[in-house]
Write a protein that holds these residues in place. Structure first.
Motif, short mmCIF file in Angstrom:
data_model
loop_
_atom_site.label_atom_id
_atom_site.label_comp_id
_atom_site.label_asym_id
_atom_site.label_seq_id
_atom_site.Cartn_x
_atom_site.Cartn_y
_atom_site.Cartn_z
N ALA A 78 122.91 98.08 128.38
CA ALA A 78 124.14 98.87 128.32
C ALA A 78 124.83 98.71 126.97
O ALA A 78 125.18 99.71 126.32
N ASP A 79 125.02 97.49 126.53
CA ASP A 79 125.70 97.26 125.25
C ASP A 79 124.92 97.87 124.09
O ASP A 79 125.50 98.53 123.22
N GLN A 80 123.60 97.68 124.09
CA GLN A 80 122.80 98.22 122.99
C GLN A 80 122.81 99.75 123.01
O GLN A 80 122.86 100.38 121.95
N SER A 81 122.78 100.33 124.19
CA SER A 81 122.84 101.79 124.28
C SER A 81 124.16 102.33 123.77
O SER A 81 124.21 103.30 123.00
N ILE A 82 125.26 101.68 124.16
CA ILE A 82 126.58 102.14 123.73
C ILE A 82 126.73 102.00 122.22
O ILE A 82 127.28 102.89 121.55
N ARG A 83 126.25 100.91 121.66
CA ARG A 83 126.34 100.72 120.21
C ARG A 83 125.59 101.83 119.47
O ARG A 83 126.08 102.34 118.44
N ALA A 84 124.42 102.20 119.98
CA ALA A 84 123.66 103.28 119.33
C ALA A 84 124.39 104.61 119.46
O ALA A 84 124.50 105.37 118.49
N LEU A 85 124.89 104.90 120.66
CA LEU A 85 125.60 106.16 120.89
C LEU A 85 126.85 106.26 120.03
O LEU A 85 127.16 107.32 119.47
N ASP A 86 127.56 105.14 119.89
CA ASP A 86 128.76 105.13 119.06
C ASP A 86 128.44 105.38 117.58
O ASP A 86 129.32 105.81 116.81
N ARG A 87 127.19 105.12 117.21
CA ARG A 87 126.75 105.39 115.83
C ARG A 87 126.13 106.79 115.70
O ARG A 87 125.60 107.13 114.64
N GLY A 88 126.20 107.57 116.77
CA GLY A 88 125.69 108.93 116.71
C GLY A 88 124.22 109.07 116.99
O GLY A 88 123.63 110.12 116.68
N CYS A 89 123.61 108.04 117.58
CA CYS A 89 122.18 108.07 117.89
C CYS A 89 121.95 108.42 119.35
O CYS A 89 122.64 107.90 120.23
N ALA A 90 120.97 109.27 119.61
CA ALA A 90 120.50 109.48 120.98
C ALA A 90 119.80 108.21 121.46
O ALA A 90 119.38 107.37 120.65
N VAL A 91 119.67 108.04 122.77
CA VAL A 91 119.11 106.81 123.34
C VAL A 91 118.06 107.13 124.39
O VAL A 91 118.27 107.98 125.26
N ALA A 105 127.62 103.67 134.08
CA ALA A 105 128.68 104.66 133.86
C ALA A 105 129.27 104.55 132.46
O ALA A 105 129.61 105.57 131.84
N ALA A 106 129.37 103.34 131.95
CA ALA A 106 129.90 103.15 130.60
C ALA A 106 128.96 103.77 129.57
O ALA A 106 129.42 104.35 128.57
N VAL A 107 127.66 103.65 129.78
CA VAL A 107 126.70 104.26 128.86
C VAL A 107 126.80 105.78 128.92
O VAL A 107 126.84 106.46 127.88
N VAL A 108 126.85 106.33 130.12
CA VAL A 108 126.94 107.78 130.25
C VAL A 108 128.24 108.29 129.63
O VAL A 108 128.25 109.34 128.97
N ALA A 109 129.32 107.56 129.81
CA ALA A 109 130.59 107.96 129.20
C ALA A 109 130.48 107.96 127.67
O ALA A 109 131.01 108.87 127.00
N ALA A 110 129.81 106.96 127.12
CA ALA A 110 129.62 106.90 125.67
C ALA A 110 128.76 108.06 125.19
O ALA A 110 129.01 108.64 124.12
N ALA A 111 127.73 108.41 125.97
CA ALA A 111 126.87 109.53 125.59
C ALA A 111 127.64 110.84 125.62
O ALA A 111 127.48 111.70 124.74
N ARG A 112 128.48 110.99 126.65
CA ARG A 112 129.29 112.21 126.75
C ARG A 112 130.27 112.30 125.57
O ARG A 112 130.43 113.37 124.97
N ALA A 113 130.91 111.19 125.25
CA ALA A 113 131.88 111.19 124.15
C ALA A 113 131.22 111.48 122.81
O ALA A 113 131.79 112.16 121.96
N ALA A 114 130.00 110.96 122.63
CA ALA A 114 129.29 111.16 121.37
C ALA A 114 128.50 112.47 121.35
O ALA A 114 128.01 112.87 120.29
#
Length: 328
Positions: A78-91, A105-114
């Motif tokens: 989860a943390d690694q996925s969110i860090r990538a998404l926050d940097r604009g990377c797909a996961v 849910a936190a990962v999906v929220a980060a993907a939606r936001a990015a």
């Protein structure tokens, strides 16, 4: 337009297999690898000789990437996925996306936001047999479904210590194997709501009984679907199964049945059949090179410009049902 640049975090056997599948599409470039094992890294560089080996995840994310493939211990996903998404990377992440529904849910929220594509390696969806069975059910050809039986018994257990640490793994055989069964059931049935979930989890033949210092090596769960079938699920590590693995997904309806089953204990070869009374009709069988199709599908969609897809919220549904099996 350049091809998407992909970084790979963890290139053990699974990570290398998914790398090979993505490279095989001819649509993406493997440009960077982060892997502490020199032997594993060397094997990955043979597949992607143009990639560079970097020192750690931060260095990977600094490498101008369009996507990251994550194959690390579950506690990190989860943390690694969110860090990538926050940097604009797909996961594209190995299962589970998170140890709990909250993490997923936190990962999906980060993907939606990015507004970035996110996928999980639920590879059994991409077997020819399960695709054919899902089509039959969607077309109503089995009538009203009333029973679904799912099994994944492994005569071995994982060979890495973190699998047996609840804090790192999030759970035992249910998190490792049962998650595939839960995903197959929900995906095949159109993600229905579960009205009740009961489960029995044991370790070494003894009930876990709420212990948090061990993970289960055998689990049986019953999932009741509103206006739908009763799903029975069983999974285990180190079962005396008489073969390497027992993997099956059986679907029974008022007008017929269908079954997806492994061949001779294989982890890779499967048959699918449709049943009418005592008659069985083949739907699919080996050879079927399905293992990397989820990864190739993600790479193809990324190369086609896909961004966040609301279907990703279904990943939370899978984690939420796993939570209920664990009673949390």
């Amino acid at each position: 337009m350049r091809r998407p640049r992909i970084g790979f975090l963890g290139v053990g056997w699974i990570g290398r297999s998914r790398m090979q599948a993505m490279i095989g599409t001819g649509l993406v470039d493997a440009v960077a690898i982060a892997e502490p094992s020199a032997d594993m890294a060397a094997g990955a560089l043979e597949l992607a000789p143009g990639a560079v080996l970097v020192d750690g995840y931060d260095a990977l994310l600094d490498h101008d990437l369009d996507g990251v493939v994550i194959a690390t211990p579950s506690a990190l996903h989860a943390d690694q996925s969110i860090r990538a998404l926050d940097r604009g990377c797909a996961v594209f992440c190995q299962k589970p996306l998170g140890r709990t529904a909250a993490e997923a849910a936190a990962v999906v929220a980060a993907a939606r936001a990015a507004d970035r594509l996110v996928g999980v390696d639920f590879s059994y969806r991409f077997t020819e047999g399960m695709r054919r069975i899902r089509q039959l059910i969607a077309a109503g050809e089995l009538g009203r479904l009333f029973a679904v039986d799912l099994v994944f018994h492994n005569a071995y257990g994982p060979d890495k210590a973190w699998f047996y640490d609840p804090a790192q793994s999030g759970g035992g055989c249910v998190m490792d194997l049962g998650v595939h069964l839960v995903d197959l059931a929900l995906w095949t049935l159109g993600f229905p709501d579960a009205t009740a979930v009961t489960a029995e989890l044991t370790a070494g033949g003894e009930p876990l009984a709420g212990r948090i210092d061990r993970v289960e090596d055998h689990a049986v769960a019953t999932i009741r679907i509103a206006d739908g079938p009763t799903i029975r699920l069983a999974c285990s590590w180190r079962l005396h199964a008489g073969r390497d693995a027992v993997i099956a997904a059986d679907f029974y309806g008022t007008d017929g049945g269908a079954a997806f089953r492994n061949v001779g204990g294989s982890f890779y070869d499967f048959t699918a059949e449709r049943f009418r009374g005592t008659q069985a009709e083949p739907l699919a069988g080996p050879p079927d090179d399905w293992g990397g199709r989820a990864a190739a599908d993600w790479a193809t969609r990324l190369a086609g410009g896909a961004r966040f897809e609301e279907e990703a919220a279904r990943l939370i549904d899978v984690s939420r049902l796993i939570d209920r099996i664990y009673g949390r």
